[in-house]
Scaffold this motif. Structure first.
Motif, mmCIF file in Angstrom:
data_model
loop_
_atom_site.group_PDB
_atom_site.id
_atom_site.type_symbol
_atom_site.label_atom_id
_atom_site.label_comp_id
_atom_site.label_asym_id
_atom_site.label_seq_id
_atom_site.Cartn_x
_atom_site.Cartn_y
_atom_site.Cartn_z
ATOM 1 N N THR A 225 -9.855 -10.129 1.584
ATOM 2 C CA THR A 225 -9.524 -9.536 2.880
ATOM 3 C C THR A 225 -10.350 -10.243 3.949
ATOM 4 O O THR A 225 -11.577 -10.364 3.813
ATOM 5 C CB THR A 225 -9.820 -8.025 2.915
ATOM 6 N N THR A 227 -11.208 -10.045 7.931
ATOM 7 C CA THR A 227 -11.131 -9.062 9.007
ATOM 8 C C THR A 227 -11.788 -9.596 10.267
ATOM 9 O O THR A 227 -12.898 -10.157 10.216
ATOM 10 C CB THR A 227 -11.836 -7.758 8.598
ATOM 11 N N ASN A 229 -13.454 -8.052 13.128
ATOM 12 C CA ASN A 229 -13.978 -6.768 13.588
ATOM 13 C C ASN A 229 -13.887 -6.617 15.103
ATOM 14 O O ASN A 229 -13.881 -5.494 15.617
ATOM 15 C CB ASN A 229 -15.436 -6.603 13.141
ATOM 16 N N SER A 234 -6.843 -7.207 10.333
ATOM 17 C CA SER A 234 -7.196 -7.884 9.092
ATOM 18 C C SER A 234 -5.930 -8.246 8.325
ATOM 19 O O SER A 234 -4.848 -7.734 8.600
ATOM 20 C CB SER A 234 -8.086 -6.988 8.220
ATOM 21 N N SER A 274 -0.971 -6.138 6.692
ATOM 22 C CA SER A 274 -1.678 -7.330 7.152
ATOM 23 C C SER A 274 -1.201 -7.774 8.527
ATOM 24 O O SER A 274 -0.006 -7.726 8.842
ATOM 25 C CB SER A 274 -1.484 -8.475 6.149
#
Length: 310
Positions: A225, A227, A229, A234, A274
């Protein structure tokens, strides 16, 4: 008829140029889809950019709005940068009619938009470059007036259509490995935030708008995964990869693919939630969560910053 004004020296073969003066602008080149490059402002080689260049600064914007009865004004629903046009007035010349015609025909052949997109490159005095993908649209139809052409020279105003409004900076590349820090330390402007190389990183996007990275993951992994932030978005790969596997996830607009080993469509192995996110201008806080990794596992990221001006 314009007054003949030329800089010191002569052009190719000792022949003076047409009645125009070189323009003081960044170096501009045109490269066609087959890789043929022409330096459009290289006076010594018979190319002179003219006043009137357009399309090197801000793109135009389109606003999407809603209006309501009895309420003044409107509500802004969205904004998009529009495709841009770049206009390049250029004079080219040579030392003989035969050489001029050869130069002209060779150059005009590079403008054929059916060959695919070419690239306009602007290079500053410090050597930095920005590029934009473009198609020739108009301007070289032929104007044989006394102020626009002679037996050994011609001035054309070239209009290029650019599907993307953004000028691109140089490519940024970094690699991260599956061991402790130090094995794959990223190149600036990427930095590691903690002792893990595959873990938390920051990517500082110097562009004026969102940049879309291409991720390359070399196995083994059991899932991954990645991501952002900063944006809260993500994407997750929900399938295993062997040490011989390489997955390329391209997040660029109008591309967006996930391809394993150069041939296999892996889009079904991205979870339905996703989002192939982009990098906002400035610092992006990124998590790389990789399970089932070994010292052979590697994550690479490549992107080109997008700028509003050349």
């Amino acid at each position: 008829m314009p007054i003949f004004v030329a800089p010191s020296g002569t052009g190719p073969g000792g022949y003076n140029p047409p009645p125009v003066f070189p323009l003081e602008v960044p170096a501009v080149t045109w490269t066609d889809a087959r890789g043929r490059t022409t330096e459009l402002g290289h006076w010594e080689n018979g190319w002179i950019l003219q006043p009137g260049i357009r399309g090197f600064d801000m793109p135009a914007y389109q606003f999407y709005t809603d209006e309501s009865p009895a309420i003044d004004g409107n509500a802004l629903r969205g904004v998009r940068a529009q495709a841009r046009e770049v206009f390049l007035p250029v004079t080219f010349f040579d030392s003989s009619r035969a050489d001029f015609m050869s130069r002209k025909r060779s150059f005009l052949a590079t403008l054929n938009p059916k060959l695919g997109p070419g690239t306009i490159t602007a290079t500053e005095v410090d050597g930095s470059t920005r590029t934009i993908s473009a198609y020739y649209a108009s301007g070289a139809e032929g104007d044989f007036g006394q102020d626009t052409s002679g037996m050994r020279w011609q001035t054309v105003g070239l209009t290029f259509s650019c599907p993307s409004p953004y000028w691109l900076g140089g490519s940024v590349h970094a690699e991260f490995g599956g061991t402790v820090a130090g094995n794959w330390f990223p190149l600036l402007p990427l930095t590691v935030r903690n002792p893990q190389v595959i873990g938390n990183i920051t990517i500082d996007n110097p562009g004026d708008d969102v940049g879309f990275p291409v991720w390359t993951i070399t196995g083994p992994i059991t899932n991954a995964t990645i991501t952002n932030n900063t944006t809260g978005e993500s994407f997750t790969i929900s399938a295993s990869m062997l040490s011989t596997d390489t997955l390329v996830i391209d997040t660029r607009e109008r591309v967006q693919t996930a391809v394993l080993n150069g041939t296999t469509n892996w889009w079904p192995n991205l979870t339905t939630s996703s989002v192939l996110w982009g990098l906002t201008p400035g610092v992006n806080d990124i998590d790389l969560s990789i399970t089932g990794s070994t010292s052979h596992t590697k994550v690479e990221v490549d992107y080109q910053p997008r700028f509003l001006t050349a």
